[in-house]
Design a protein around this motif. Sequence first.
Motif, PDB file in Angstrom:
ATOM      1  N   LEU A   1     110.395  -2.994 -25.961  1.00  0.00           N
ATOM      2  CA  LEU A   1     110.015  -1.658 -26.459  1.00  0.00           C
ATOM      3  C   LEU A   1     111.235  -0.877 -26.939  1.00  0.00           C
ATOM      4  CD1 LEU A   1     107.420  -0.759 -23.670  1.00  0.00           C
ATOM      5  CD2 LEU A   1     106.904  -1.150 -26.090  1.00  0.00           C
ATOM      6  N   SER A   2     112.390  -1.137 -26.315  1.00  0.00           N
ATOM      7  CA  SER A   2     113.591  -0.362 -26.674  1.00  0.00           C
ATOM      8  C   SER A   2     114.043  -0.648 -28.109  1.00  0.00           C
ATOM      9  CB  SER A   2     114.734  -0.648 -25.688  1.00  0.00           C
ATOM     10  OG  SER A   2     115.230  -1.955 -25.893  1.00  0.00           O
ATOM     11  N   ASN A   3     113.546  -1.745 -28.681  1.00  0.00           N
ATOM     12  CA  ASN A   3     113.855  -2.029 -30.088  1.00  0.00           C
ATOM     13  C   ASN A   3     112.912  -1.322 -31.043  1.00  0.00           C
ATOM     14  OD1 ASN A   3     116.070  -3.726 -29.752  1.00  0.00           O
ATOM     15  ND2 ASN A   3     114.713  -5.408 -29.150  1.00  0.00           N
ATOM     16  N   LEU A   4     111.857  -0.733 -30.490  1.00  0.00           N
ATOM     17  CA  LEU A   4     110.846  -0.090 -31.337  1.00  0.00           C
ATOM     18  C   LEU A   4     110.803   1.421 -31.146  1.00  0.00           C
ATOM     19  CD1 LEU A   4     107.836  -2.481 -30.514  1.00  0.00           C
ATOM     20  CD2 LEU A   4     109.072  -2.432 -32.674  1.00  0.00           C
ATOM     21  N   CYS A   5     111.179   1.867 -29.964  1.00  0.00           N
ATOM     22  CA  CYS A   5     110.928   3.259 -29.584  1.00  0.00           C
ATOM     23  C   CYS A   5     112.244   3.992 -29.324  1.00  0.00           C
ATOM     24  CB  CYS A   5     110.076   3.304 -28.318  1.00  0.00           C
ATOM     25  SG  CYS A   5     108.580   2.320 -28.438  1.00  0.00           S
ATOM     26  N   PRO A   6     112.280   5.309 -29.600  1.00  0.00           N
ATOM     27  CA  PRO A   6     113.527   6.046 -29.382  1.00  0.00           C
ATOM     28  C   PRO A   6     113.952   6.056 -27.906  1.00  0.00           C
ATOM     29  CG  PRO A   6     111.735   7.525 -30.084  1.00  0.00           C
ATOM     30  CD  PRO A   6     111.236   6.131 -30.227  1.00  0.00           C
ATOM     31  N   THR A   7     112.979   6.271 -26.991  1.00  0.00           N
ATOM     32  CA  THR A   7     113.300   6.221 -25.558  1.00  0.00           C
ATOM     33  C   THR A   7     112.203   5.477 -24.808  1.00  0.00           C
ATOM     34  OG1 THR A   7     114.119   8.476 -25.806  1.00  0.00           O
ATOM     35  CG2 THR A   7     114.052   7.607 -23.562  1.00  0.00           C
ATOM     36  N   VAL A   8     112.628   4.633 -23.885  1.00  0.00           N
ATOM     37  CA  VAL A   8     111.679   3.979 -22.986  1.00  0.00           C
ATOM     38  C   VAL A   8     111.939   4.550 -21.599  1.00  0.00           C
ATOM     39  CG1 VAL A   8     110.909   1.791 -22.007  1.00  0.00           C
ATOM     40  CG2 VAL A   8     111.723   1.875 -24.380  1.00  0.00           C
ATOM     41  N   HIS A   9     110.946   5.249 -21.048  1.00  0.00           N
ATOM     42  CA  HIS A   9     111.077   5.842 -19.714  1.00  0.00           C
ATOM     43  C   HIS A   9     110.566   4.809 -18.712  1.00  0.00           C
ATOM     44  CE1 HIS A   9     111.773   9.799 -21.588  1.00  0.00           C
ATOM     45  NE2 HIS A   9     110.912   9.368 -22.492  1.00  0.00           N
ATOM     46  N   MET A  10     111.454   4.269 -17.913  1.00  0.00           N
ATOM     47  CA  MET A  10     111.069   3.183 -17.010  1.00  0.00           C
ATOM     48  C   MET A  10     110.891   3.712 -15.588  1.00  0.00           C
ATOM     49  SD  MET A  10     112.941  -0.458 -16.659  1.00  0.00           S
ATOM     50  CE  MET A  10     112.162  -1.801 -15.774  1.00  0.00           C
ATOM     51  N   LEU A  11     109.680   3.576 -15.064  1.00  0.00           N
ATOM     52  CA  LEU A  11     109.339   4.173 -13.774  1.00  0.00           C
ATOM     53  C   LEU A  11     109.415   3.113 -12.677  1.00  0.00           C
ATOM     54  CD1 LEU A  11     106.179   6.065 -15.119  1.00  0.00           C
ATOM     55  CD2 LEU A  11     108.587   6.843 -15.145  1.00  0.00           C
ATOM     56  N   VAL A  12     110.352   3.298 -11.762  1.00  0.00           N
ATOM     57  CA  VAL A  12     110.608   2.318 -10.704  1.00  0.00           C
ATOM     58  C   VAL A  12     110.302   2.973  -9.357  1.00  0.00           C
ATOM     59  CG1 VAL A  12     112.391   0.869  -9.622  1.00  0.00           C
ATOM     60  CG2 VAL A  12     112.396   1.234 -12.107  1.00  0.00           C
ATOM     61  N   ARG A  13     109.411   2.365  -8.570  1.00  0.00           N
ATOM     62  CA  ARG A  13     108.956   3.087  -7.374  1.00  0.00           C
ATOM     63  C   ARG A  13     109.951   3.055  -6.213  1.00  0.00           C
ATOM     64  NH1 ARG A  13     103.844  -0.495  -5.127  1.00  0.00           N
ATOM     65  NH2 ARG A  13     104.953  -2.450  -4.882  1.00  0.00           N
ATOM     66  N   ARG A  14     110.894   2.104  -6.223  1.00  0.00           N
ATOM     67  CA  ARG A  14     111.906   2.062  -5.158  1.00  0.00           C
ATOM     68  C   ARG A  14     113.270   2.417  -5.740  1.00  0.00           C
ATOM     69  NH1 ARG A  14     112.603  -3.189  -2.849  1.00  0.00           N
ATOM     70  NH2 ARG A  14     111.658  -4.195  -4.656  1.00  0.00           N
ATOM     71  N   ASP A  15     114.335   2.286  -4.901  1.00  0.00           N
ATOM     72  CA  ASP A  15     115.673   2.598  -5.419  1.00  0.00           C
ATOM     73  C   ASP A  15     116.378   1.334  -5.894  1.00  0.00           C
ATOM     74  OD1 ASP A  15     116.165   1.386  -3.064  1.00  0.00           O
ATOM     75  OD2 ASP A  15     117.427   2.965  -2.207  1.00  0.00           O
ATOM     76  N   GLU A  16     115.588   0.274  -6.028  1.00  0.00           N
ATOM     77  CA  GLU A  16     116.142  -0.965  -6.593  1.00  0.00           C
ATOM     78  C   GLU A  16     115.039  -1.718  -7.316  1.00  0.00           C
ATOM     79  OE1 GLU A  16     117.558  -3.436  -3.468  1.00  0.00           O
ATOM     80  OE2 GLU A  16     115.594  -3.608  -2.535  1.00  0.00           O
ATOM     81  N   MET A  17     115.476  -2.685  -8.134  1.00  0.00           N
ATOM     82  CA  MET A  17     114.496  -3.456  -8.895  1.00  0.00           C
ATOM     83  C   MET A  17     114.319  -4.836  -8.286  1.00  0.00           C
ATOM     84  SD  MET A  17     115.153  -2.811 -12.884  1.00  0.00           S
ATOM     85  CE  MET A  17     115.592  -1.206 -13.541  1.00  0.00           C
ATOM     86  N   ARG A  18     113.132  -5.368  -8.451  1.00  0.00           N
ATOM     87  CA  ARG A  18     112.839  -6.714  -7.985  1.00  0.00           C
ATOM     88  C   ARG A  18     113.336  -7.776  -8.995  1.00  0.00           C
ATOM     89  NH1 ARG A  18     108.589  -8.712  -4.736  1.00  0.00           N
ATOM     90  NH2 ARG A  18     107.999  -6.559  -4.347  1.00  0.00           N
ATOM     91  N   ALA A  19     113.534  -7.364 -10.217  1.00  0.00           N
ATOM     92  CA  ALA A  19     113.859  -8.305 -11.305  1.00  0.00           C
ATOM     93  C   ALA A  19     115.162  -9.057 -11.033  1.00  0.00           C
ATOM     94  CB  ALA A  19     113.975  -7.542 -12.614  1.00  0.00           C
ATOM     95  N   SER A  20     115.340 -10.189 -11.728  1.00  0.00           N
ATOM     96  CA  SER A  20     116.575 -10.961 -11.609  1.00  0.00           C
ATOM     97  C   SER A  20     117.748 -10.100 -12.081  1.00  0.00           C
ATOM     98  CB  SER A  20     116.473 -12.229 -12.452  1.00  0.00           C
ATOM     99  OG  SER A  20     116.120 -11.892 -13.772  1.00  0.00           O
ATOM    100  N   LYS A  21     118.914 -10.414 -11.530  1.00  0.00           N
ATOM    101  CA  LYS A  21     120.111  -9.599 -11.819  1.00  0.00           C
ATOM    102  C   LYS A  21     120.381  -9.497 -13.318  1.00  0.00           C
ATOM    103  CE  LYS A  21     121.720  -8.201  -7.843  1.00  0.00           C
ATOM    104  NZ  LYS A  21     120.361  -7.902  -7.386  1.00  0.00           N
ATOM    105  N   ILE A  22     120.250 -10.598 -14.001  1.00  0.00           N
ATOM    106  CA  ILE A  22     120.593 -10.611 -15.425  1.00  0.00           C
ATOM    107  C   ILE A  22     119.672  -9.670 -16.222  1.00  0.00           C
ATOM    108  CG2 ILE A  22     119.252 -12.740 -15.859  1.00  0.00           C
ATOM    109  CD1 ILE A  22     121.416 -13.412 -17.975  1.00  0.00           C
ATOM    110  N   MET A  23     118.394  -9.645 -15.846  1.00  0.00           N
ATOM    111  CA  MET A  23     117.442  -8.764 -16.545  1.00  0.00           C
ATOM    112  C   MET A  23     117.743  -7.301 -16.210  1.00  0.00           C
ATOM    113  SD  MET A  23     115.656 -10.704 -18.387  1.00  0.00           S
ATOM    114  CE  MET A  23     114.237  -9.779 -18.939  1.00  0.00           C
ATOM    115  N   GLN A  24     118.063  -7.055 -14.949  1.00  0.00           N
ATOM    116  CA  GLN A  24     118.404  -5.677 -14.546  1.00  0.00           C
ATOM    117  C   GLN A  24     119.606  -5.180 -15.342  1.00  0.00           C
ATOM    118  OE1 GLN A  24     118.759  -4.623 -10.454  1.00  0.00           O
ATOM    119  NE2 GLN A  24     117.398  -6.246  -9.771  1.00  0.00           N
ATOM    120  N   GLU A  25     120.615  -6.049 -15.443  1.00  0.00           N
ATOM    121  CA  GLU A  25     121.837  -5.647 -16.154  1.00  0.00           C
ATOM    122  C   GLU A  25     121.535  -5.316 -17.603  1.00  0.00           C
ATOM    123  OE1 GLU A  25     124.538  -4.696 -14.846  1.00  0.00           O
ATOM    124  OE2 GLU A  25     123.643  -5.280 -12.937  1.00  0.00           O
TER     125      GLU A  25
END
Length: 312
Positions: free
Chosen positions: A165-189
């Motif tokens: 979405l970040s390639n299409l939209c001016p801002t992507v507001h990403m809502l994360v319910r905890r203070d960390e992400m479950r995603a793999s490190k590389i994707m988070q980075e």
Amino acid sequence: MGKEPLKTIIIGSGPAGYTAAIYAARANLSPVLYTGREPGGQLMITTDVENFPGYPDGVMGPQMMEDLKKQAERFGTEIKYELIDRVDFDGDVKKVYTEGGEEIQAHSVIISTGASARWLGLESEQRLANQGVSACAVCDGFFYRGKEVAIVGAGDSACEEALYLSNLCPTVHMLVRRDEMRASKIMQERVKKQKNIKIYWNTETEEILGETEVTGVRVRNNVTDEVQEIPIAGFFVAIGHIPNTKLFKGVLEMEDTGYLVHKPDSTHTNVPGVFVSGDAADHVYRQAITAAGTGCMAALDAERYLGQQGII
Ligand code: NDP
């Protein structure tokens, strides 16, 4: 006199089901495939598939499913556009029942019922579905070019979709319910590096705003209790998937999350003659190609089983 039981019945019409059908048909098992309510499965709501081997220029999801269906039919698979909503796997002859109440008997069953997107469960989310609320950024992102969007989730899917979405939209507001992400490190980075993705930590969605189309989202910080409204035109949900296995509750062994359990290195469920393939048993890979691979395995397992039972 009743009809002879089928050799094999396949439940589900994604890449797993159609691949099982191709292999089963070519092995003379005369498979009958029940498509379910969404023929073609999740790939029908996908646009370009660029990672399925054999398509150097990519292929549209619905086209790929049409191709797979034709290939299955070419070898004699019978396709039924009906939903199976009850099963009885007691005994050697398995029974499945269509929504209309018809009983079909088979010596073996291949399950490929797939998985569906998980939703937050808000009333506004349902009301505004397809009016700005979507569970597939790759399918619908295009409609929000140049507009502000939000995405909820913090797994690999959410990261992948936020980047898309970040390639299409001016801002992507990403809502994360905890203070960390479950995603793999590389994707988070990658997400953190992308300047137009704004991450809201400890943030939960209270309501998606808008009467007939999405105009914003009201979120609450679950640490500070601060509430704010973010104006957006698109709201994307990427919080995982739920396997379509309710039908087998109490009948087949499944994990707490509903994914069917199979014996290691095979597609055998805990009931002899019943095999599982695709996302119904896979919460890890969930790719069209892995689903197709396990569909092939299920057909081979069914063929061997039928041979051992003296059916073929
Ligand atoms: P996951 O289950 O990994 O992540 C779901 C995310 O949604 C979590 O961050 C979870 O938060 C969040 N979530 C769940 N419920 C809610 C809710 N009610 N409100 C807010 N947030 C919520 O699902 P994915 O679809 O991302 O991934 C599934 C599997 O597929 C994973 O194994 C993943 O690695 C794999 N995958 C791999 C990709 C790749 O390698 N390129 C791409 C996509 C998927 P919390 O963490 O707090 O529970």
